[in-house]
Motif scaffolding. Structure first.
Motif, PDB file in Angstrom:
ATOM      1  N   ASP A   1       0.824  -1.216   0.000  1.00  0.00           N
ATOM      2  CA  ASP A   1       0.000   0.000   0.000  1.00  0.00           C
ATOM      3  C   ASP A   1       0.858   1.266   0.000  1.00  0.00           C
ATOM      4  N   LYS A   2       1.948   1.247   0.766  1.00  0.00           N
ATOM      5  CA  LYS A   2       2.836   2.415   0.826  1.00  0.00           C
ATOM      6  C   LYS A   2       3.473   2.683  -0.536  1.00  0.00           C
ATOM      7  N   ILE A   3       3.899   1.608  -1.208  1.00  0.00           N
ATOM      8  CA  ILE A   3       4.499   1.754  -2.536  1.00  0.00           C
ATOM      9  C   ILE A   3       3.465   2.290  -3.520  1.00  0.00           C
ATOM     10  N   ALA A   4       2.250   1.748  -3.450  1.00  0.00           N
ATOM     11  CA  ALA A   4       1.175   2.182  -4.356  1.00  0.00           C
ATOM     12  C   ALA A   4       0.876   3.670  -4.176  1.00  0.00           C
ATOM     13  N   ASP A   5       0.765   4.123  -2.924  1.00  0.00           N
ATOM     14  CA  ASP A   5       0.504   5.540  -2.657  1.00  0.00           C
ATOM     15  C   ASP A   5       1.620   6.415  -3.218  1.00  0.00           C
ATOM     16  N   LEU A   6       2.846   5.945  -3.083  1.00  0.00           N
ATOM     17  CA  LEU A   6       4.006   6.723  -3.527  1.00  0.00           C
ATOM     18  C   LEU A   6       4.026   6.915  -5.040  1.00  0.00           C
ATOM     19  N   VAL A   7       3.651   5.867  -5.796  1.00  0.00           N
ATOM     20  CA  VAL A   7       3.754   5.944  -7.264  1.00  0.00           C
ATOM     21  C   VAL A   7       2.413   6.240  -7.930  1.00  0.00           C
ATOM     22  N   GLY A   8       1.404   6.582  -7.130  1.00  0.00           N
ATOM     23  CA  GLY A   8       0.132   7.011  -7.696  1.00  0.00           C
ATOM     24  C   GLY A   8      -0.763   5.905  -8.201  1.00  0.00           C
ATOM     25  N   VAL A   9      -0.720   4.748  -7.554  1.00  0.00           N
ATOM     26  CA  VAL A   9      -1.583   3.621  -7.932  1.00  0.00           C
ATOM     27  C   VAL A   9      -2.733   3.518  -6.930  1.00  0.00           C
TER      28      VAL A   9
END
Length: 689
Positions: free
Chosen positions: A353-361
């Motif tokens: 979830d953290k990665i997704a938020d960071l890259v706009g997913v």
């Protein structure tokens, strides 16, 4: 209590071990330890002239075709200390002092732990053993194999050490040695190609050849030649187009050399048109639901090819990725794995979830948290390229690692996150012309975007669904034979993948070497946002290996297979070395003949080569064949003077100074060492000393 000396590959790796184990020295698990680091290869194979008996040294130093190919039975495979660059003093110094320091620390150790990168080529094993053999270590050697430089991986590796005390039984070391020696022997091809290009073609270039380089250069050359020699052959074919814009045509198989309904002239197509109905009714004949799974995980060359379109050079991507890896932001770069293990999959879940938020997913799209069999398998080591255990604060913050840092992380993350999304689902509709069923059209209607909402492999595809029309009109379509596509880094990467040449990292590093050398004029390939073409130097280097083993993709793959077999003890080192010598022996005469055709095929070189007036013969002083300049200061030695010089006699000649003054010069042939190479030339008495 046992004490271990742990050797890491570089200072940055040592720092990660310090964090994981609790300091540069200390206690972990069942042992005390001390950490030291290398700077990559501290030793390497000595120059060819230093591998052979002294009396053969000059022959193996020479680039003359008369002294090639080598007889590798003369080789003793000696190592020598390399140079280490000190960023503080901005000077290079021998690595001997650092190796001696490791030797001193090893005196108090009960075992040495090799904690270099677990490289699929055996590189990490090789550079560690080079040091152990140099310090004459006879004690226990243990291996720490870690998936990445996270504390968890390092700690796990240090509790599962493997005994590799006998170097003759260390398959990774044997594999690394085989690759290293094979490449060493094959560097003759650079000497042969360079000398032949100069001697026979008048091209004053350094023609670098090698396992990957030659195959890559020749593939681009072939494609450029195919484009240059392409001849457009038009054809005319009857098709239908409905009022919704869909095209209906008769099916053509790729292997079909002749298509009966394709005509070389429009008149013939018009004639057939008279026998076909001018308008027809489109009807749906089948509807089928289909789906596609997320694309495979990226390797470093695929990532580099994608970034090339944004203007990022392979060299920059490679260097930036390495820095990101050292800070645990991305995974290990030099992996051969195409999937990740179940453990790696589970380790990644808390960060999704953290990665997704960071890259706009959109996190709500990541509904598939079950491991996919296509992406997760209980095999491999480091796992495919993916985001690392440390999630950065922001993408902008990644610019400190290199300008491509944010884009590397964004693409890598979206590709990785795609496997947590649903499959892309669509409805495939097949339609035909009712009055003439051989004319068909296929229309794909999206149902569930799935991973398409997260990651697009290629350019955005047209997804607007069009219903079939109510009426279709006959028209004559004009086409042509397919023109060879312009070469790109992505195209070249696909060729290397298809032929299983190299890993993602070796493809990228070799491509970076060809496109971004230290000196711009030495580039072999010009890269403009991923679109590539050979430079004059690259085209020359590619042409001379036409028809050679070294330029063929099948040969390169066979060589990699041999390295694997050596590492698995299925064949011995002598077999691998023989394959290298046979490659050189086969390719040398071909390269020479190609060099003779250079000017005819490629034209005169842009910079004319000034070929020295050389003469050769047996020099009585060394009883070896030598070559020297027949001219000195405006005087050209006569045949009699040449004979006297070869007999090591002193002669007197009338020479002319740069100012035009005539003077008498007495002297004889002498050896001089310039930039590490030995030359023989006429030296007048007043120049000695």
């Amino acid at each position: 209590m046992s004490k271990y000396l742990i050797i890491t590959e570089k200072p940055s790796a040592r720092k990660n071990f310090e964090k994981a184990l609790g300091g540069k020295t200390g206690h972990f698990d069942q042992f005390d330890y001390e950490l030291v680091s290398l700077h990559g290869h501290m030793l390497g194979l000595a120059a060819p002239e230093n591998q052979v008996p002294k009396e053969l040294s000059k022959k193996y130093q020479s680039w003359s075709l008369d002294n090639l190919p080598w007889d590798i039975s003369h080789f003793q495979w000696r190592n020598q200390y390399t140079s280490s660059y000190n960023p503080k003093t901005k000077k290079e110094s021998s690595t001997k002092r650092e190796v001696d320091a490791i030797k001193e620390k090893a005196k108090s150790a009960d075992a040495i732990v090799i904690a270099t990168d677990t490289d699929p080529s055996g590189e990490g094993e090789l550079l560690a053993w080079e040091v152990l053999l140099a310090i004459n270590w006879k004690g226990k050697v243990l291996r720490a194999n870690f998936l990445d430089e996270s504390a968890k991986s390092i700690q796990k590796a240090m509790t599962n050490l493997r005994d590799i005390s006998d170097p003759t039984k260390d398959g990774d070391l044997i594999r690394g040695n085989a690759r290293n020696r094979w490449d060493f022997i094959s560097m003759q091809l650079t000497r042969i190609a360079t000398t032949a290009s100069r001697q026979y073609g008048g091209y004053n270039i350094l023609s670098r050849q090698g396992r990957l380089k030659s195959a890559m250069l020749y593939k681009v050359y072939e494609q450029e030649e195919a484009i240059k020699n392409y001849v457009k052959i038009p054809y005319f074919e009857n098709r239908y187009k409905d009022d919704a814009g869909n095209i209906y045509s008769r099916s053509v198989k790729k292997e079909d050399e002749q298509v009966p309904f394709r005509f070389s002239s429009k008149i013939e197509a018009e004639k057939e048109k008279e026998d076909l109905i001018s308008s027809g009714t489109p009807v749906i004949i089948s509807t089928e639901k289909k789906e596609t799974k997320p694309p495979k995980l990226l390797d470093l060359s695929s990532l580099s090819a994608l970034l090339a379109k944004d203007g990022y050079k392979a060299k920059e991507v490679l260097e930036t990725y390495q820095k990101l890896y050292e800070d645990q932001i991305v995974s290990y770069p030099r992996t051969e794995d195409k999937t990740i293990t179940p453990e790696q999959f589970n380790d990644s879940l808390p960060n999704i979830d953290k990665i997704a938020d960071l890259v706009g997913v959109d996190v709500s799209k990541l509904t598939n948290k079950v491991p996919r069999k296509t992406h997760v398998k209980a095999e491999g080591a480091h796992g495919a390229n993916r985001p690392g255990p440390r999630v950065p604060i922001s993408l902008a913050d990644l610019k400190k690692y290199g300008m491509s840092g944010p884009k590397i992380y964004e693409i890598l993350s979206k590709n990785f996150l795609a496997m947590f999304a649903e499959n892309y689902q669509y409805e495939q509709i097949k339609a035909e012309i009712k009055e003439n069923p051989s004319f068909t059209a296929i229309i794909n209607r999206p149902l569930v975007n799935g991973w398409h909402d997260i990651y697009q492999e290629h350019e955005e595809e047209e997804t607007n669904y069009k219903n079939i029309g109510k009426n279709a009109e006959l028209f004559i379509h004009e086409g042509q034979n397919s023109k060879p596509s312009a070469p790109t880094w992505s195209w070249l990467k696909a060729f290397l993948e298809k032929n299983e040449i190299g890993t993602g990292a070796t493809r990228t590093s070799t491509y970076a070497d060809l496109t971004s050398p230290t000196k711009k004029q030495d580039a072999y390939i010009q890269d403009k946002k991923g679109k590539i073409q050979l430079t004059d130097v690259g085209r020359t280097a590619a042409f001379v290996v036409k028809g050679t083993f070294i330029a063929q993709p099948t040969t390169t793959k066979q060589i990699f297979d041999i390295f694997e077999q050596v590492g698995q003890f299925k064949v011995d080192m002598a077999y691998a070395m023989k394959s290298s010598s046979l490659t050189v022996a086969h390719d040398m005469p071909i390269i020479i003949e190609n060099a003779k055709k250079l000017q005819k095929e490629l034209g005169a070189p842009s910079q004319k080569l000034v070929v020295p007036d050389m003469v050769s013969g047996i020099w009585s002083k060394t009883n070896q064949k030598i070559q020297f300049n027949r001219s000195f200061s405006g005087h050209r030695f006569t045949d009699t003077e040449v004979e006297k010089l070869l007999n090591n006699e002193k002669i007197s000649i009338q020479a002319t100074s740069k100012k035009g003054k005539v003077y008498t010069a007495s002297g004889q042939l002498e050896e001089k060492v310039i930039n590490g190479r030995t030359y023989v030339n006429f030296v007048p008495d007043f120049s000695k000393g």
